[in-house]
Design a protein around this motif. Structure first.
Motif, short mmCIF file in Angstrom:
data_model
loop_
_atom_site.label_atom_id
_atom_site.label_comp_id
_atom_site.label_asym_id
_atom_site.label_seq_id
_atom_site.Cartn_x
_atom_site.Cartn_y
_atom_site.Cartn_z
N SER A 94 4.49 -15.68 -3.94
CA SER A 94 4.25 -15.12 -2.61
C SER A 94 5.11 -13.88 -2.32
CB SER A 94 4.50 -16.19 -1.54
OG SER A 94 5.88 -16.55 -1.54
N ALA A 95 5.77 -13.36 -3.33
CA ALA A 95 6.61 -12.17 -3.13
C ALA A 95 5.74 -11.00 -2.65
CB ALA A 95 7.32 -11.79 -4.42
N PRO A 96 6.23 -10.25 -1.67
CA PRO A 96 5.48 -9.09 -1.18
C PRO A 96 5.27 -8.05 -2.31
CG PRO A 96 7.30 -9.61 0.29
CD PRO A 96 7.48 -10.46 -0.93
N VAL A 97 4.07 -7.50 -2.34
CA VAL A 97 3.71 -6.54 -3.39
C VAL A 97 4.70 -5.38 -3.43
CG1 VAL A 97 1.93 -4.92 -4.16
CG2 VAL A 97 1.29 -7.19 -3.36
N GLU A 98 5.12 -4.89 -2.27
CA GLU A 98 6.05 -3.75 -2.24
C GLU A 98 7.39 -4.11 -2.90
OE1 GLU A 98 7.83 -0.34 -2.24
OE2 GLU A 98 5.69 -0.61 -1.84
#
Length: 148
Positions: A94-98
């Motif tokens: 679930s880590a943010p793409v950015e």
């Protein structure tokens, strides 16, 4: 030996001590990549290395180098003092793409020898330099030309 750390309140509030199964996986993977593991680790390495190859995990080597920087999104802050591996893997998924892009850029730069520090350090350094330039303080950089 005595050590003393002087941390700002915000940093101190974020400080945690925890066991991280995912960090153990990463450091174990580094051990597997070691050219000549320590004799104490050699039996384990000889047993596990073929299993990693059979499982198709060689691509992990692109993300977990034998030494140096490991992308932050692969080491999320544990949710508690004794998290389960499944919890940490869910945090990676679930880590943010950015964040993934930023830390992979830092890994690439580290490999290229341009940058070995934490990616947020570079961002913060740029902010400090801009603030100093805005106040007319010397930064050791050539002045930028202004476009009107």
């Amino acid at each position: 030996m005595e050590a003393e750390l002087d941390l700002p309140d915000g940093d101190l509030a974020r400080l945690r001590f925890a066991v991280s199964p995912l960090w153990e996986v990463a450091t174990s993977f580094r051990l597997l990549r070691a050219g000549r593991p320590h004799p104490a680790h050699r039996p384990w390495v000889e047993q596990v290395r073929p299993r990693v190859a059979a499982a198709g995990l060689e691509r992990l080597a692109e993300l977990v180098p034998a030494d140096g920087y490991v992308p932050d999104f692969l080491n999320p802050a544990p949710p508690g003092p004794d998290p389960a591996l499944a919890e940490e893997l869910a945090a990676v998924r679930s880590a943010p793409v950015e964040r993934i892009r930023r830390t992979l850029g830092a890994l690439r730069a580290h490999r290229d020898g341009r940058r070995a520090a934490h990616p947020e350090d570079e961002i913060r350094l740029r902010q400090v330099i801009r603030a100093a330039e805005a106040r007319g303080l010397p930064t050791g950089r050539a002045p930028r030309a202004r476009v009107c």
